[in-house]
Motif scaffolding. Structure first.
Motif, PDB file in Angstrom:
ATOM      1  N   LYS A  15     -10.981  -0.289 -11.510  1.00  0.00           N
ATOM      2  CA  LYS A  15     -10.415  -1.119 -12.570  1.00  0.00           C
ATOM      3  C   LYS A  15     -11.412  -2.159 -13.051  1.00  0.00           C
ATOM      4  O   LYS A  15     -11.507  -2.444 -14.247  1.00  0.00           O
ATOM      5  CB  LYS A  15      -9.140  -1.810 -12.071  1.00  0.00           C
ATOM      6  CG  LYS A  15      -7.963  -0.877 -11.845  1.00  0.00           C
ATOM      7  CD  LYS A  15      -6.785  -1.600 -11.219  1.00  0.00           C
ATOM      8  CE  LYS A  15      -6.199  -2.642 -12.135  1.00  0.00           C
ATOM      9  NZ  LYS A  15      -5.007  -3.296 -11.539  1.00  0.00           N
TER      10      LYS A  15
ATOM     11  N   LYS B 231      -5.943   1.173 -16.366  1.00  0.00           N
ATOM     12  CA  LYS B 231      -6.960   0.722 -17.311  1.00  0.00           C
ATOM     13  C   LYS B 231      -7.814  -0.398 -16.716  1.00  0.00           C
ATOM     14  O   LYS B 231      -7.323  -1.220 -15.952  1.00  0.00           O
ATOM     15  CB  LYS B 231      -6.293   0.237 -18.597  1.00  0.00           C
ATOM     16  CG  LYS B 231      -5.551   1.337 -19.348  1.00  0.00           C
ATOM     17  CD  LYS B 231      -4.902   0.782 -20.597  1.00  0.00           C
ATOM     18  CE  LYS B 231      -4.151   1.885 -21.353  1.00  0.00           C
ATOM     19  NZ  LYS B 231      -3.494   1.367 -22.559  1.00  0.00           N
ATOM     20  N   PRO B 232      -9.112  -0.434 -17.075  1.00  0.00           N
ATOM     21  CA  PRO B 232      -9.989  -1.469 -16.531  1.00  0.00           C
ATOM     22  C   PRO B 232      -9.480  -2.867 -16.845  1.00  0.00           C
ATOM     23  O   PRO B 232      -8.939  -3.125 -17.921  1.00  0.00           O
ATOM     24  CB  PRO B 232     -11.325  -1.193 -17.238  1.00  0.00           C
ATOM     25  CG  PRO B 232     -11.256   0.237 -17.655  1.00  0.00           C
ATOM     26  CD  PRO B 232      -9.812   0.504 -17.957  1.00  0.00           C
ATOM     27  N   GLU B 233      -9.642  -3.766 -15.889  1.00  0.00           N
ATOM     28  CA  GLU B 233      -9.259  -5.149 -16.109  1.00  0.00           C
ATOM     29  C   GLU B 233     -10.464  -5.939 -16.574  1.00  0.00           C
ATOM     30  O   GLU B 233     -11.615  -5.497 -16.448  1.00  0.00           O
ATOM     31  CB  GLU B 233      -8.711  -5.767 -14.812  1.00  0.00           C
ATOM     32  CG  GLU B 233      -9.747  -5.847 -13.707  1.00  0.00           C
ATOM     33  CD  GLU B 233      -9.147  -6.403 -12.421  1.00  0.00           C
ATOM     34  OE1 GLU B 233      -9.689  -7.400 -11.925  1.00  0.00           O
ATOM     35  OE2 GLU B 233      -8.164  -5.844 -11.912  1.00  0.00           O
TER      36      GLU B 233
ATOM     37  N   ARG C 137      -9.271  -0.808  -7.035  1.00  0.00           N
ATOM     38  CA  ARG C 137      -9.602  -2.077  -7.708  1.00  0.00           C
ATOM     39  C   ARG C 137     -11.020  -2.056  -8.265  1.00  0.00           C
ATOM     40  O   ARG C 137     -11.279  -2.573  -9.358  1.00  0.00           O
ATOM     41  CB  ARG C 137      -9.431  -3.227  -6.716  1.00  0.00           C
ATOM     42  CG  ARG C 137      -9.547  -4.607  -7.364  1.00  0.00           C
ATOM     43  CD  ARG C 137      -8.395  -4.847  -8.359  1.00  0.00           C
ATOM     44  NE  ARG C 137      -8.525  -6.135  -9.004  1.00  0.00           N
ATOM     45  CZ  ARG C 137      -8.187  -7.284  -8.434  1.00  0.00           C
ATOM     46  NH1 ARG C 137      -7.674  -7.286  -7.199  1.00  0.00           N
ATOM     47  NH2 ARG C 137      -8.342  -8.419  -9.082  1.00  0.00           N
TER      48      ARG C 137
END
Length: 402
Positions: A145, A10-12, A142
């Motif tokens: 994310k 899930k996106p941060e 990354r």
């Protein structure tokens, strides 16, 4: 680069900025040319708004970029190809003792230190090539994310020849790989930095035995020891028979296979093919006769996937071809922590799927998991088909799927 069906964790929450994977030529320290290079590196980091970086810490360009990332308050993630002791000897001190303190300053300030493999350096270019692919995959993962761009920053000189004898490692090989994905490389001229490197003398390892980067599958059938003697022939016919049919259907992509009891071990040429095999195996084993599900037990196959450099040689006992090494052993520790009916893969396997632009599957992080037999804690991912639908769950009392 990646298709919409291939999903990462899930996106941060992002504070803005982009991600970079970095590489560059090694050189000696202490020159005026290095000071000019630092300015060019910092200008590019500012222009690209890099707030997260991934790469090794070899003497020269790597450390200069890492220092510049830290100076602007960016997050540094170190990615090393093999044991730190060997890396320092091979890729840091070769440029002079002065690099050592700078290496440790960057290392100690890094947010994370990742090892493509924790093993020794064995004089194999595949170890550097594998590290490059791993670092690139981590950077892309990354950026997904964070929902931002991923760039490659490369400090390169047209006057420097690669030390790689195979052509699969080195700065220019790294640039070629990144660009083959349709991604942007920002090349920074190294300038006239000194390049009088002295590498340690190492004895030859393997005596002609090869190492190749491959996908590894390990699987076993939970509940096998509780299957009755009368049901055993049925297990071999149905369960192992279905597995054999799947492996045969992928032809030469399966370069090696072995089995003992309920355990399966296979070497596959490409990560996306290994993923397809693993998911197909779980599909054909999803519906088994009741007699192969012991009363009161949860039974079924567990599959672990990994991607890494492996020795390939000859089994001295059987005379057959054999794939072996630390990364094979590591994969064997993944399937025991995988849920029945599931497929878990390592971070390096997930990164390789991203690099291969695989659109037929998706993966989600299950967090860091402690592997058995003192193989440490690693991040694992749950691998599923792109159109995955949650299967019926086994009944706790009967073991039958409901």
């Amino acid at each position: 680069m990646t298709g919409e069906k291939l999903t990462a964790p899930k996106p941060e929450t992002s504070k803005g900025g982009n991600v970079a994977v970095f590489c560059g030529h090694m050189f000696n320290t202490g020159s005026e040319a290095e000071e000019e290079l630092k300015k060019r590196v910092r200008e590019q980091l500012d222009t690209l708004d890099i707030t997260v970086g991934y790469g090794p810490l070899a003497c020269g360009a790597d450390i200069v970029i890492a220092e510049s990332l830290l100076a602007r308050g960016a997050e540094l993630n170190v990615v090393l190809p093999f044991s730190e002791e060997d890396f320092i000897a091979e890729s840091v001190l070769c440029g002079g003792q002065d690099w050592l303190e700078r290496y440790y300053t960057c290392r100690n300030a890094a947010t994370s230190i990742n090892f493509a493999t924790p093993g020794d350096y064995v004089g194999d270019d595949n170890q550097f090539a594998y590290n490059t692919l791993y670092a690139m995959g981590l950077a892309i993962l990354r950026s997904q994310k964070r929902q931002c761009e991923a760039f490659q920053i490369a400090v390169v000189s047209d006057s420097f020849a690669s030390f790689s004898t195979t052509g699969i490692a080195g700065t220019k090989a790294d640039m070629k790989l990144w660009q083959s994905l349709g991604r942007e490389t920002v090349a920074i001229p190294a300038g006239p930095v000194p390049r009088e490197l002295r590498f340690p003398n190492r004895p030859k390892v393997g005596d002609g035995t090869k190492r190749e980067i491959r996908s590894i599958i390990f699987a076993d059938y939970k509940g096998f020891s509780r299957i009755g003697e009368r049901e055993m022939p049925g297990f071999m016919d149905i369960v192992m028979g279905r597995i054999a049919e799947v492996l045969h259907s992928f032809g030469d992509h399966v370069e090696f296979r072995n089995t003992w009891g309920d355990a399966i071990y296979a070497i596959v040429d490409e990560p996306k093919t290994a993923a397809a095999i693993a998911l197909k195996l779980q599909e054909v084993l999803a519906d088994l006769p009741r007699g192969l599900i012991p009363s009161g037990a949860v039974a079924g196959m567990r599959l672990g996937l990994h991607y890494g450099p492996i020795w390939v040689g000859t089994d001295r006992i059987t005379g057959n071809r054999l794939w072996y090494g630390g990364e094979v052993n590591r994969t064997a520790r993944i399937e025991p922590v995988t849920p029945v009916g599931g497929v878990y893969c390592t971070e390096s396997f997930a990164a390789a799927l991203l690099m291969a632009d695989c659109q037929d599957c998706k993966f989600t992080s299950v967090g860091r998991v402690l592997l058995p037999k003192k193989y440490g804690e690693v991040e694992l991912f749950h691998l599923e088909g792109a159109d995955y639908v949650e299967p019926p769950q086994p009944n706790a009392k009967t073991g039958a799927r409901t």
